[in-house]
Design an enzyme around this catalytic site. Sequence first.
Site, PDB file in Angstrom:
ATOM      1  CG  ASN A   8       7.212   9.616  26.777  1.00 52.54           C
ATOM      2  OD1 ASN A   8       6.302   9.174  26.069  1.00 52.54           O
ATOM      3  ND2 ASN A   8       8.420   9.081  26.815  1.00 52.54           N
ATOM      4  CE  LYS A  10       8.421   6.558  29.296  1.00 53.71           C
ATOM      5  NZ  LYS A  10       9.499   5.936  30.047  1.00 53.71           N
ATOM      6  CG  HIS A  88      12.124   7.540  24.762  1.00 57.17           C
ATOM      7  ND1 HIS A  88      12.306   6.336  25.395  1.00 57.17           N
ATOM      8  CD2 HIS A  88      11.762   8.426  25.733  1.00 57.17           C
ATOM      9  CE1 HIS A  88      12.050   6.479  26.686  1.00 57.17           C
ATOM     10  NE2 HIS A  88      11.721   7.737  26.923  1.00 57.17           N
ATOM     11  CD  GLU A  90      10.730   3.670  27.465  1.00 57.70           C
ATOM     12  OE1 GLU A  90       9.689   4.118  26.924  1.00 57.70           O
ATOM     13  OE2 GLU A  90      10.994   3.852  28.671  1.00 57.70           O
ATOM     14  CD  GLU A 158      13.939  10.991  28.741  1.00 57.00           C
ATOM     15  OE1 GLU A 158      13.069  11.361  29.542  1.00 57.00           O
ATOM     16  OE2 GLU A 158      13.730  10.132  27.867  1.00 57.00           O
ATOM     17  N   GLY A 164      12.171   5.367  34.676  1.00 55.81           N
ATOM     18  CA  GLY A 164      11.222   4.429  35.271  1.00 55.81           C
ATOM     19  C   GLY A 164      11.783   3.623  36.426  1.00 55.81           C
TER      20      GLY A 164
HETATM   21  P1  PGA Z   1      10.114   8.336  33.750  1.00 56.13           P
HETATM   22  O1  PGA Z   1      10.290   8.336  32.151  1.00 56.13           O
HETATM   23  O2  PGA Z   1       9.773   9.751  34.152  1.00 56.13           O
HETATM   24  O3  PGA Z   1       8.951   7.386  33.999  1.00 56.13           O
HETATM   25  O4  PGA Z   1      11.377   7.882  34.350  1.00 56.13           O
HETATM   26  C1  PGA Z   1      10.933   9.382  31.498  1.00 56.13           C
HETATM   27  C2  PGA Z   1      10.971   9.147  30.019  1.00 56.13           C
HETATM   28  O5  PGA Z   1      11.230   8.008  29.586  1.00 56.13           O
HETATM   29  O6  PGA Z   1      10.759  10.084  29.222  1.00 56.13           O
END
Ligand code: PGA
Length: 244
Positions: A8, A10, A88, A90, A158, A164
């Site tokens: 992903n 982003k 997601h 976010e 997740e 992150g």
């Molecule tokens: P990350 O993100 O691996 O950077 O923690 C995972 C995601 O949000 O899908």
Amino acid sequence: MRKLAAGNWKMNGLGADLPQLEALMADHAQPAVDVVICGPATLLTRMAATGITVGGEDCHPAASGAHTGDISAPMLADAGATHVITGHSERRTDHSETDAQFAAKTEAGWAAGLHVILCIGETEAQYRAGDTLDVLRAQMDGSIPDDATAATTTIAYEPVWAIGTGLTPTPQEIADVHAALRAYLTARFGDDGATMRLLYGGSVKASNANDIFALANVDGALVGGASLKAADFSPIITALENAD
Ligand code: PGA
């Protein structure tokens, strides 16, 4: 079921980053697991031209219309995507999106022929309060449409606090959550629920991938930061290939 290593990107990725995908393809010409990179809409056609399987990161519930700046599922498919992420965290945080919207987006993805990677996850406060499983069940009740099948849908767990941050739940915590998710999916969707892929996501990297992929009911990963560079994502794919 075939396992899935999904990236992903982003809001990352320019034309200058495409060699990362070429390097990934060179490392994994015939991977023993599915490999998908979900990227920004601006890059999908060029990503797909490298030969890698690509997905969108979000889609609008409608196929077309007066929605300035939004991207529909048929547009993603037209650009070469075969997958799309919905739900997601976010999108919840940045755009106040809801389970009902994620369900509609998931339906839209299916209608365009896309395989949907539907995300769920608890916040740090919910985790600390011991509410993780209740939160996840409510999210699945609200965001997974009743006609989900193993062929059309992958669920990604997740934890928001692990995304992150470099933090991850313990292997036992991941195993316990995934067992509960499998029980929910099997109770609700029968055989499809028993075989629907369940990904873990949140700070997956080469150094923890082996431990995570060894867990029961972990059928792959959704990887953010460590999917941007072939040197980081390639060993994660290899770890998944080597997992039982
Ligand atoms: P990350 O993100 O691996 O950077 O923690 C995972 C995601 O949000 O899908």
